[in-house]
Design an enzyme around this catalytic site. Structure first.
Site, short mmCIF file in Angstrom:
data_model
loop_
_atom_site.label_atom_id
_atom_site.label_comp_id
_atom_site.label_asym_id
_atom_site.label_seq_id
_atom_site.Cartn_x
_atom_site.Cartn_y
_atom_site.Cartn_z
N ASP A 134 22.11 -17.98 24.01
CA ASP A 134 22.93 -19.19 24.12
C ASP A 134 22.87 -19.62 25.59
OD1 ASP A 134 24.93 -21.04 24.49
OD2 ASP A 134 26.56 -19.71 23.87
N ILE A 135 22.17 -20.72 25.87
CA ILE A 135 21.98 -21.09 27.29
C ILE A 135 23.28 -21.54 27.95
CG2 ILE A 135 19.52 -21.65 27.03
CD1 ILE A 135 20.41 -24.66 27.31
N THR A 176 21.28 -31.68 20.20
CA THR A 176 20.56 -32.93 19.96
C THR A 176 21.20 -33.83 18.89
OG1 THR A 176 19.11 -31.80 18.38
CG2 THR A 176 18.31 -31.98 20.65
N THR A 184 15.57 -36.88 28.06
CA THR A 184 15.52 -37.89 26.99
C THR A 184 15.59 -39.33 27.50
OG1 THR A 184 16.80 -38.71 25.10
CG2 THR A 184 18.04 -37.58 26.79
N ASP A 185 15.05 -40.23 26.68
CA ASP A 185 15.19 -41.68 26.93
C ASP A 185 16.65 -42.13 26.84
OD1 ASP A 185 15.07 -41.00 24.18
OD2 ASP A 185 14.53 -43.05 23.61
N TYR A 187 25.87 -37.78 24.26
CA TYR A 187 24.61 -37.03 24.33
C TYR A 187 23.83 -37.42 25.59
CZ TYR A 187 19.70 -35.96 23.29
OH TYR A 187 18.39 -35.53 23.37
N LYS A 245 22.88 -35.07 28.87
CA LYS A 245 21.49 -34.82 29.29
C LYS A 245 21.29 -35.32 30.73
CE LYS A 245 18.42 -33.49 27.06
NZ LYS A 245 17.88 -32.12 26.86
N1 LIG Z 1 14.47 -35.04 18.96
C1 LIG Z 1 14.30 -36.14 19.69
O1 LIG Z 1 14.08 -37.22 19.15
C2 LIG Z 1 14.33 -36.07 21.19
C3 LIG Z 1 14.17 -37.26 21.92
C4 LIG Z 1 14.18 -37.18 23.31
C5 LIG Z 1 14.34 -35.98 23.94
N2 LIG Z 1 14.52 -34.85 23.20
C6 LIG Z 1 14.71 -33.58 23.92
O2 LIG Z 1 13.62 -32.73 23.58
C7 LIG Z 1 14.08 -31.37 23.63
C8 LIG Z 1 13.70 -30.65 22.34
O3 LIG Z 1 14.33 -31.31 21.28
P1 LIG Z 1 13.98 -31.01 19.74
O4 LIG Z 1 13.64 -32.30 19.13
O5 LIG Z 1 13.05 -29.86 19.64
O6 LIG Z 1 15.45 -30.61 19.26
P2 LIG Z 1 15.91 -29.56 18.15
O7 LIG Z 1 14.89 -29.49 17.06
O8 LIG Z 1 17.31 -29.92 17.83
O9 LIG Z 1 15.86 -28.19 18.94
C9 LIG Z 1 16.83 -27.81 19.89
C10 LIG Z 1 17.06 -26.34 19.71
O10 LIG Z 1 18.03 -25.91 20.68
C11 LIG Z 1 18.91 -25.03 20.02
N3 LIG Z 1 20.18 -24.93 20.70
C12 LIG Z 1 21.33 -25.64 20.52
N4 LIG Z 1 22.31 -25.18 21.29
C13 LIG Z 1 21.80 -24.12 21.98
C14 LIG Z 1 22.33 -23.20 22.92
N5 LIG Z 1 23.61 -23.28 23.32
N6 LIG Z 1 21.51 -22.25 23.41
C15 LIG Z 1 20.23 -22.15 23.00
N7 LIG Z 1 19.67 -22.97 22.09
C16 LIG Z 1 20.45 -23.94 21.61
C17 LIG Z 1 19.05 -25.58 18.63
O11 LIG Z 1 19.53 -24.56 17.76
P3 LIG Z 1 20.37 -24.98 16.44
O12 LIG Z 1 19.48 -25.90 15.66
O13 LIG Z 1 20.60 -23.67 15.80
O14 LIG Z 1 21.60 -25.66 16.95
C18 LIG Z 1 17.61 -25.99 18.33
O15 LIG Z 1 16.88 -24.91 17.79
C19 LIG Z 1 15.57 -31.44 23.91
O16 LIG Z 1 15.79 -31.27 25.30
C20 LIG Z 1 15.96 -32.84 23.52
O17 LIG Z 1 17.09 -33.30 24.23
C21 LIG Z 1 14.50 -34.85 21.84
#
Ligand SMILES: NC(=O)c1ccc[n+]([C@@H]2O[C@H](COP(=O)([O-])OP(=O)(O)OC[C@H]3O[C@@H](n4cnc5c(N)ncnc54)[C@H](OP(=O)(O)O)[C@@H]3O)[C@@H](O)[C@H]2O)c1
Length: 298
Positions: free
Chosen positions: A35-36, A61, A100-101, A124, A128
């Site tokens: 848990d970060i 997210t 993120t955007d 959110y 970020k």
């Molecule tokens: N998805 C998008 O459209 C999008 C757009 C722009 C930027 N981003 C960025 O891209 C990055 C990757 O996103 P993604 O799409 O891969 O998101 P994701 O599929 O939701 O993955 C995020 C992971 O982080 C985990 N997490 C949540 N709380 C945590 C904690 N306290 N400690 C450790 N892990 C934790 C989640 O676990 P649980 O699922 O078990 O909660 C999930 O496995 C993120 O930084 C996000 O902000 C994403």
């Protein structure tokens, strides 16, 4: 080289693990394993694994849910980022942090350069943005921040998978056509991150990465429908109607225009494919079961 990937259960985290495995000694932690938001747990994992390179793909997210869980979003996206950056600075590890955007307000009418002023519209985006500031405050020498947008990949919770499901389940769908961004496959995003880890010129920088091109959510839905019709020709698919954002109210406000200027990153790691090319490759060539629940494949 020892590589630590956090958020390993997420869509980016999973792609990163697969790509990194042949080249790195990988420790990949899911939320259950690390848990970060817990500073001591972060310290313990750094101590145990002594990574030279760290990719923080962990994040809260859930954009809409964040509006009613601001403390949790802040704990993961801002405090968690700070804990990772402090440990990177203390141990000398290189840190790649993903943002993120949604740090932008979407009022621009040309792609956002990395140094554009941030003005998040919701919880959110603010969490970020605070995470970015913490990373640059604590690890200015070690860190690169890579902002991305509209991320999708096989197996993840994302718009493309949701569309594939709804296209099969519903007779008709309405999709917002006045929010503009760039769909981005996890494959290119993960490759860009791993490449940046070896590029010293990116230390201390905020960079942008998406696939090429621009789209509305409606465009992405229609492209998904066209490809689904080619891959599963016998399956009836919902018709899609474009609607304005005002007809699809959500708890969180979203930036109407969030195209990112990726020129500086392309100079360093190359040019990604157009999002339509990448989507076609994903939906026509990736394994079907990675995109659809078994019952929907026919
Ligand atoms: N998805 C998008 O459209 C999008 C757009 C722009 C930027 N981003 C960025 O891209 C990055 C990757 O996103 P993604 O799409 O891969 O998101 P994701 O599929 O939701 O993955 C995020 C992971 O982080 C985990 N997490 C949540 N709380 C945590 C904690 N306290 N400690 C450790 N892990 C934790 C989640 O676990 P649980 O699922 O078990 O909660 C999930 O496995 C993120 O930084 C996000 O902000 C994403």
């Amino acid at each position: 080289m020892r590589l630590l990937i956090t958020g390993a259960g997420g869509q980016l985290g999973r792609t990163l693990q697969r790509q990194a495995a042949p080249h790195f000694e990988v420790t990949a932690t899911t939320r259950e394993q690390l848990d970060i938001g817990d500073a001591e747990a972060v310290q313990a994992v750094f101590r145990a694994t002594r990574p030279a390179l760290v990719i923080n793909a962990a994040a809260y997210t859930a954009v809409d849910r964040a509006e009613s869980e601001p403390e949790l979003a802040q704990r993961v996206n801002a405090d968690g980022a700070a804990h990772m950056a402090r440990e990177a600075a203390r141990t000398g590890a290189r840190l790649l942090h993903v943002s993120t955007d949604f740090v932008f307000d979407g009022q621009a009418c040309a792609p956002y350069p990395p140094d554009a002023s941030t003005r998040p519209l919701g919880v959110y985006g603010r969490s970020k943005r605070d995470g970015e500031q913490a990373v640059m405050q604590h690890a200015p020498e070690q860190a690169t921040i890579l902002r991305t947008a509209w991320v999708y990949g096989p197996g993840g919770h994302n718009f493309v998978r949701t569309m594939l499901r709804l296209l099969a389940e519903k007779p008709a769908l309405s999709v917002v056509s006045d929010q503009i961004g760039t769909p981005t496959h996890t494959e290119g995003l993960a490759a860009a991150l791993l490449a940046l880890g070896g590029i010293d010129a990116s230390r201390g920088c905020i960079l942008h990465w998406t696939d090429s091109g621009v789209a509305s959510w409606y465009d992405l839905a229609m492209a998904t429908r066209t490809l689904a019709a080619r891959r599963w020709p016998k399956r009836p698919l919902a018709e899609i109607t474009p609607i304005p954002t005002r007809d699809w109210p959500t708890p969180a406000h979203r930036p109407p225009y969030s195209v990112l200027d990726t020129a500086a990153t392309r100079e360093l790691v190359g040019t990604p494919p157009h999002w339509q090319v990448r989507l076609e490759r994903a939906l026509l060539h990736d394994a079907a079961e990675e995109w659809l629940p078994e019952a929907a494949i026919g």
